[in-house]
Scaffold this motif. Structure first.
Motif, PDB file in Angstrom:
ATOM      1  N   PRO A 153      31.103  56.629  47.036  1.00 13.37           N
ATOM      2  CA  PRO A 153      31.093  57.294  47.551  1.00 13.37           C
ATOM      3  C   PRO A 153      32.614  58.214  47.967  1.00 13.37           C
ATOM      4  N   VAL A 154      32.815  56.952  48.285  1.00 12.34           N
ATOM      5  CA  VAL A 154      34.861  56.818  48.758  1.00 12.34           C
ATOM      6  C   VAL A 154      35.577  58.215  47.592  1.00 12.34           C
ATOM      7  N   ALA A 155      35.439  57.235  46.213  1.00 10.54           N
ATOM      8  CA  ALA A 155      35.649  57.886  44.878  1.00 10.54           C
ATOM      9  C   ALA A 155      35.454  59.239  44.460  1.00 10.54           C
ATOM     10  N   THR A 156      33.874  59.459  44.784  1.00  9.88           N
ATOM     11  CA  THR A 156      33.067  60.348  44.521  1.00  9.88           C
ATOM     12  C   THR A 156      33.861  61.373  45.440  1.00  9.88           C
ATOM     13  N   LEU A 157      33.885  61.424  46.778  1.00 12.01           N
ATOM     14  CA  LEU A 157      34.227  62.411  47.711  1.00 12.01           C
ATOM     15  C   LEU A 157      35.996  62.177  47.819  1.00 12.01           C
ATOM     16  N   ALA A 158      36.494  61.595  47.118  1.00 12.40           N
ATOM     17  CA  ALA A 158      38.103  61.674  47.080  1.00 12.40           C
ATOM     18  C   ALA A 158      38.462  62.753  45.210  1.00 12.40           C
ATOM     19  N   ALA A 159      37.110  62.443  44.243  1.00 13.68           N
ATOM     20  CA  ALA A 159      36.976  63.609  43.559  1.00 13.68           C
ATOM     21  C   ALA A 159      36.709  65.193  43.733  1.00 13.68           C
ATOM     22  N   THR A 160      36.279  65.093  44.932  1.00 18.57           N
ATOM     23  CA  THR A 160      35.737  66.562  44.830  1.00 18.57           C
ATOM     24  C   THR A 160      35.820  67.493  46.275  1.00 18.57           C
ATOM     25  N   GLY A 161      36.635  68.483  45.967  1.00 16.76           N
ATOM     26  CA  GLY A 161      37.123  69.634  46.982  1.00 16.76           C
ATOM     27  C   GLY A 161      36.425  70.305  47.385  1.00 16.76           C
ATOM     28  N   ASP A 162      35.793  70.487  47.796  1.00 18.59           N
ATOM     29  CA  ASP A 162      36.220  70.982  49.619  1.00 18.59           C
ATOM     30  C   ASP A 162      34.697  72.015  49.502  1.00 18.59           C
ATOM     31  N   PRO A 163      35.368  72.870  48.211  1.00 17.29           N
ATOM     32  CA  PRO A 163      34.266  74.335  48.206  1.00 17.29           C
ATOM     33  C   PRO A 163      32.882  73.648  47.314  1.00 17.29           C
ATOM     34  N   ALA A 164      33.119  73.029  46.807  1.00 17.19           N
ATOM     35  CA  ALA A 164      31.722  71.621  45.742  1.00 17.19           C
ATOM     36  C   ALA A 164      31.033  70.750  47.167  1.00 17.19           C
ATOM     37  N   LEU A 165      31.888  70.104  47.756  1.00 23.13           N
ATOM     38  CA  LEU A 165      31.342  69.114  48.477  1.00 23.13           C
ATOM     39  C   LEU A 165      30.638  70.145  49.464  1.00 23.13           C
ATOM     40  N   VAL A 166      30.910  70.788  50.291  1.00 22.38           N
ATOM     41  CA  VAL A 166      29.882  71.463  51.101  1.00 22.38           C
ATOM     42  C   VAL A 166      28.700  72.040  50.579  1.00 22.38           C
ATOM     43  N   LEU A 167      28.754  72.320  49.091  1.00 20.54           N
ATOM     44  CA  LEU A 167      27.436  72.523  48.608  1.00 20.54           C
ATOM     45  C   LEU A 167      26.395  71.545  48.313  1.00 20.54           C
ATOM     46  N   ASP A 168      27.866  70.453  47.971  1.00 19.81           N
ATOM     47  CA  ASP A 168      26.799  68.785  48.317  1.00 19.81           C
ATOM     48  C   ASP A 168      26.024  69.046  49.448  1.00 19.81           C
ATOM     49  N   MET A 169      26.413  69.062  50.346  1.00 20.85           N
ATOM     50  CA  MET A 169      26.463  68.837  51.923  1.00 20.85           C
ATOM     51  C   MET A 169      25.138  69.506  51.372  1.00 20.85           C
ATOM     52  N   ALA A 170      25.093  70.545  51.360  1.00 19.44           N
ATOM     53  CA  ALA A 170      23.660  71.214  51.524  1.00 19.44           C
ATOM     54  C   ALA A 170      22.823  71.678  51.133  1.00 19.44           C
ATOM     55  N   ALA A 171      23.175  70.634  50.020  1.00 17.72           N
ATOM     56  CA  ALA A 171      21.989  69.549  48.817  1.00 17.72           C
ATOM     57  C   ALA A 171      21.031  68.367  49.771  1.00 17.72           C
ATOM     58  N   ARG A 172      22.118  68.138  50.335  1.00 18.30           N
ATOM     59  CA  ARG A 172      22.156  66.716  51.189  1.00 18.30           C
ATOM     60  C   ARG A 172      20.432  67.367  51.968  1.00 18.30           C
ATOM     61  N   ALA A 173      21.236  68.087  53.277  1.00 22.45           N
ATOM     62  CA  ALA A 173      20.672  68.330  54.213  1.00 22.45           C
ATOM     63  C   ALA A 173      19.392  69.390  53.488  1.00 22.45           C
ATOM     64  N   ARG A 174      19.552  69.927  52.902  1.00 18.56           N
ATOM     65  CA  ARG A 174      17.561  70.472  52.325  1.00 18.56           C
ATOM     66  C   ARG A 174      17.140  69.166  52.046  1.00 18.56           C
ATOM     67  N   ARG A 175      17.322  67.985  51.062  1.00 14.95           N
ATOM     68  CA  ARG A 175      16.677  66.508  50.633  1.00 14.95           C
ATOM     69  C   ARG A 175      16.289  65.959  52.367  1.00 14.95           C
ATOM     70  N   LEU A 176      16.854  66.060  52.889  1.00 10.62           N
ATOM     71  CA  LEU A 176      16.531  65.402  54.202  1.00 10.62           C
ATOM     72  C   LEU A 176      15.390  66.119  54.913  1.00 10.62           C
ATOM     73  N   LEU A 177      15.249  67.278  55.075  1.00  8.19           N
ATOM     74  CA  LEU A 177      14.243  68.508  55.760  1.00  8.19           C
ATOM     75  C   LEU A 177      12.848  68.295  54.709  1.00  8.19           C
ATOM     76  N   ASP A 178      12.781  67.663  53.171  1.00  3.33           N
ATOM     77  CA  ASP A 178      11.873  67.512  52.378  1.00  3.33           C
ATOM     78  C   ASP A 178      11.049  65.956  52.853  1.00  3.33           C
TER      79      ASP A 178
END
Length: 398
Positions: free
Chosen positions: A68-93
């Motif tokens: 996960p650390v390498a994946t984070l390093a390779a992901t810019g903030d605009p894409a990362l915040v979308l990924d985080m939103a998807a994870r937030a929805r999965r938590l709600l699920d």
């Protein structure tokens, strides 16, 4: 209906929701009788209602993959915040209506927190610590929260408070996510630095979560006044503790001081058991059972996002608490009312009570008999917003 308080059960219960809050709760006939004429109803005759679940330890910036650390390093903030939103929805699920994010980058969790609160994107209530406070080159230093010595720690706490964090996270010991940094059994901060963080955080009305693995780290965090102990494994350089008996006095001190402990049990433990055998995990299970029996206030958190731990595996962590020998009623409270108290949210969520936020879930089956029924809720209500996790399923409105 299970209200979130152990032993408090309403055999045929109902909840009245209005404007995001619980307006009424109690026996169904009474609540329906008190509701205004024409109030819409949704009915689940064979199901159970309980408070929304709380994960007190997540990392929305991490993807739960092999690195996960390498994946984070390779992901810019605009894409990362979308990924985080998807994870937030999965938590709600999976029924999680509140999370505490304990490791963020560039304030993205705060941006997501505000978007969820505004109803712009679906997700649980988010409390964020921003970047965890760590020594230069220390555990998770790549997230940006580096501070050396008392004065730098104080200054960083002030800066984070001004940036609008909800909690302060301090890396008292090292950890495995940062191979080039201190190991999990090595101390990063002493009592003076952690006490400075606690004192400064208190000025802003914030609580402190302490990442601790070793006995020495636990002693430092408890002496400094940390509010929650994350992991609290009593790890040694040789591996897991020999058994809970060696730490009885310290465990009693934790209980007497009312410090909350998050064991970070998670779904990835099954893979560890398969790979290394049940004997490897036994010490971790025994120490949690002993902590519970000694009166330590355990709370449910999964460390979601780290290697092999997906956000959707929340209920698996609860099952591992059950495997440790903790009663199901107690585990449910750790995931609801006790967790809410630990986060200073007991007056807003964690119980089914009039005046609290309408955070609740509906599940098939009885979690007191089988915690696994919490895996797939039929309905999730987060601050009054209805969310149906199962694709294609409609609610049985009356």
């Amino acid at each position: 209906m299970l209200t979130g308080v152990p032993g408090e059960v309403i055999p045929d219960g109902a909840v009245l929701v209005r404007d995001g809050l619980i307006e009424d709760v109690g026996p169904a006939a009474d609540v329906i009788g008190r509701a205004a004429a024409g109030t819409p109803r949704v009915s689940f005759p064979e199901a159970r209602i309980l408070p929304g679940l709380i994960d007190v330890h997540v990392h929305l910036v991490f993807d739960g993959g092999e690195d996960p650390v390498a994946t984070l390093a390779a992901t810019g903030d605009p894409a990362l915040v979308l990924d985080m939103a998807a994870r937030a929805r999965r938590l709600l699920d999976v029924g999680v209506t509140t999370v505490r994010d304990l490791g963020d980058r560039n304030g993205l969790a705060a941006r997501l927190r505000d978007a969820v609160a505004a109803g712009t994107v679906p997700g649980p209530r988010i409390l964020t610590a921003g970047a965890p406070i760590t020594v230069t080159g220390g555990h998770c230093s790549f997230l940006g929260g580096q501070a050396d010595g008392v004065e730098q720690v104080r200054a960083l706490v002030r800066r984070q408070a001004e940036d609008g964090v909800d909690v302060i996270k301090v890396m008292v010991t090292g950890g495995h996510l940062t191979p080039e940094g201190p190991s999990s059994w090595e101390l990063q901060y002493g009592t003076e630095e952690v006490a400075a963080a606690v004192e400064e955080a208190r000025r802003f009305g914030l609580r402190v979560a302490a990442h601790v693995h070793t006995r020495e780290g636990v002693e430092v965090a408890v002496a400094a006044g940390a509010h929650t102990l994350e992991h609290c494994t009593f790890l040694t350089e040789a591996g897991p503790p020999a058994g809970p008996d060696a730490d009885e006095k310290l465990i009693r001190t934790i209980a007497e001081k009312g410090v909350y402990v998050c064991p970070t049990f998670h779904g990835g433990m099954g893979a560890l058991e398969t790979r290394f055998g049940a004997d490897v995990l036994r010490p971790w299970l025994e120490i949690r059972r002993d902590q519970h029996e000694q009166g330590v206030r355990l709370i449910a958190g999964t460390d979601a996002g780290v290697t092999g731990v997906g956000v959707e595996q929340y209920a698996e962590g609860l099952r591992w608490l059950g495997r440790a020998g903790l009663p199901a009623d107690a585990v449910i409270a750790m995931a609801t009312s006790v967790a809410a108290d630990a986060l200073d949210l007991g007056g807003r969520t964690g119980r089914l009570r009039p005046g609290l936020d309408a955070d609740l879930i509906v599940v098939d089956g009885d979690p007191r008999a089988d915690l696994s029924v919490l895996r797939h809720p039929r309905l999730v209500v987060a601050r009054g917003r209805f969310h149906v996790p199962r694709a294609g399923e409609s609610l049985p409105w009356e």
